[in-house]
Design an enzyme around this catalytic site. Structure first.
Site, PDB file in Angstrom:
ATOM      1  N   SER A 142       1.778 -10.563 -10.333  1.00 24.10           N
ATOM      2  CA  SER A 142       3.206 -11.934  -9.717  1.00 24.10           C
ATOM      3  C   SER A 142       4.261 -12.046 -10.355  1.00 24.10           C
ATOM      4  O   SER A 142       5.367 -10.880 -10.413  1.00 24.10           O
ATOM      5  CB  SER A 142       1.838 -13.093 -10.056  1.00 24.10           C
ATOM      6  OG  SER A 142       2.277 -14.438  -9.682  1.00 24.10           O
ATOM      7  N   GLU A 246       3.046  -8.897  -1.922  1.00 15.44           N
ATOM      8  CA  GLU A 246       2.284  -9.904  -2.049  1.00 15.44           C
ATOM      9  C   GLU A 246       2.513 -11.256  -2.209  1.00 15.44           C
ATOM     10  O   GLU A 246       3.761 -11.169  -2.794  1.00 15.44           O
ATOM     11  CB  GLU A 246       0.462  -9.519  -2.606  1.00 15.44           C
ATOM     12  CG  GLU A 246       1.354  -9.550  -3.970  1.00 15.44           C
ATOM     13  CD  GLU A 246       1.098 -11.253  -4.700  1.00 15.44           C
ATOM     14  OE1 GLU A 246       0.552 -11.979  -4.595  1.00 15.44           O
ATOM     15  OE2 GLU A 246       1.494 -11.098  -6.016  1.00 15.44           O
ATOM     16  N   HIS A 316      -2.866 -12.128  -5.295  1.00 13.47           N
ATOM     17  CA  HIS A 316      -3.504 -13.178  -5.994  1.00 13.47           C
ATOM     18  C   HIS A 316      -4.851 -13.278  -4.918  1.00 13.47           C
ATOM     19  O   HIS A 316      -5.612 -14.593  -4.845  1.00 13.47           O
ATOM     20  CB  HIS A 316      -3.116 -13.968  -5.805  1.00 13.47           C
ATOM     21  CG  HIS A 316      -2.151 -14.621  -6.917  1.00 13.47           C
ATOM     22  ND1 HIS A 316      -0.658 -13.775  -6.202  1.00 13.47           N
ATOM     23  CD2 HIS A 316      -1.233 -15.207  -7.487  1.00 13.47           C
ATOM     24  CE1 HIS A 316       0.456 -14.017  -6.840  1.00 13.47           C
ATOM     25  NE2 HIS A 316      -0.028 -14.525  -7.760  1.00 13.47           N
TER      26      HIS A 316
END
Length: 348
Positions: A142, A246, A316
């Site tokens: 992230s 992502e 995630h």
């Protein structure tokens, strides 16, 4: 054996192993060899840092137990529980924790506690020369994308896109952590296979964009964080690399905008292969005329003429790969496989 001699032998061994890897330009200097950090061992100490958003003290206790179950000890960053609005402390303090963990000889690896937002702010405060002198495993995902890419680009050390300390450390996730970081395997990364009744097969849904195989250095992370770094000098050379991304909580039009930014910046035209992991909670909300994510990927990626697919276990989600950022891999878009061609850690 004296401490000086031990350090010399360690540095010599790391340098010898590193000659197996390609060269990169680091911190506006001449090309230098990519270094593997030493592998994790039972009994090692993991330094916990929190370079992005704040956490609570109760989270630390859970994290300690998780890492203890892996046979690891824990050392906390000095500012790990700091708060400064939506940040986990002042920029200078969060950066100081990163630098201190790399300099600390009692710490063998570093894991971020969580993501959020804030790592881009501290990139100018990181001591990249110090980090190259003390190569260690650094893992997270992230917002930690910023640190993973910048440290690879500036220090020439392989970093790891994998679980943060507060992630779900289930069997699938732990298996890849052990194989890649502890055992030093050149692992094959392939999505889990869900069987049985009433299991949501969408969790492992894979969609081909373009078939084929490609080899290259694996680079990437969170799409919006990566896009926010474009134009800085903290990104690596993208030539003939394998890009993975992502995302979470971004509607399709925003994903389109982010990918278009990478296209306009010239990044997509330089890569040899592309993997979109999972786009969690990215469905259009109340927009019947929205493009689908598949359509956007077809528009933006298919014309590149490179192997590509959507749906890898990256993002995630609970079932996570541990990916070597800067590691040499071969991808097979027809089989949705990432094959590491070399171990990403040294045996030291």
């Amino acid at each position: 054996m004296s401490r000086t001699r031990r350090q010399f032998l360690k540095t010599f061994a790391i340098s010898a192993i590193a000659t197996q890897f390609p060269h990169v330009a680091i911190a506006n200097s001449s090309p230098q060899t990519i270094l593997q950090p030493p592998r994790l061992k039972i009994g090692d100490t993991v330094g916990l840092i929190n370079p992005a958003s704040p956490i609570d003290a109760k989270d630390i206790e859970e994290v300690k137990q998780t890492l203890a179950n892996l046979g690891l000890k824990v050392k906390l960053g000095a500012h790990i529980l700091d708060r400064y609005g939506y940040l986990a402390g002042k920029d200078s303090d969060r950066a100081a924790d990163v630098n201190a963990m790399f300099a600390d000889s009692s710490v063998q690896a570093i894991i971020a506690v969580r993501g959020g937002w804030g790592c881009n702010r501290i990139l100018p405060l990181i001591n990249y020369s110090l980090i190259r002198q003390h190569p260690k495993i650094l893992m997270g995902y992230s917002d930690i994308t910023s640190l993973l890419l910048a440290i690879y680009a500036k220090s020439g050390i392989i970093t790891f896109h994998g679980p943060v300390a507060t992630s779900t450390w289930n069997q699938f996730t732990v298996d890849y952590v052990k194989r890649i970081l502890f055992n030093g395997e050149a692992a094959t990364l392939q999505n889990p296979i869900y069987t049985g009744e009433n299991l949501n097969q969408n969790k492992s849904r894979v969609e081909a964009i373009a078939p084929g195989k490609a080899r290259g250095i694996l680079l990437g992370g969170n799409l919006s964080v990566l896009a926010a770094m474009v134009g800085s000098n903290y990104l690596p050379n993208w030539e003939r690399t394998i890009l993975f991304v992502e995302e979470i909580g971004e509607e399709v039009y925003r994903v389109d905008r982010l990918l278009t930014q990478l296209k306009l910046a010239g990044i997509l035209d330089r890569i040899a292969g592309f993997i979109f992991g999972q786009c969690t909670d990215c469905d259009p909300k109340g927009k019947e005329d929205s493009l689908t994510l598949a359509q956007v990927l077809s528009d933006r990626i298919q014309p590149l003429g490179i192997p590509a697919w959507y749906g890898s276990s990256i993002g995630h989600i609970k079932d996570k790969f541990t990916l070597p950022v800067g590691g040499l891999v071969e991808i097979d878009a027809s089989k949705n496989i990432i094959q590491m061609l070399k171990p990403a850690v040294s045996s030291l």
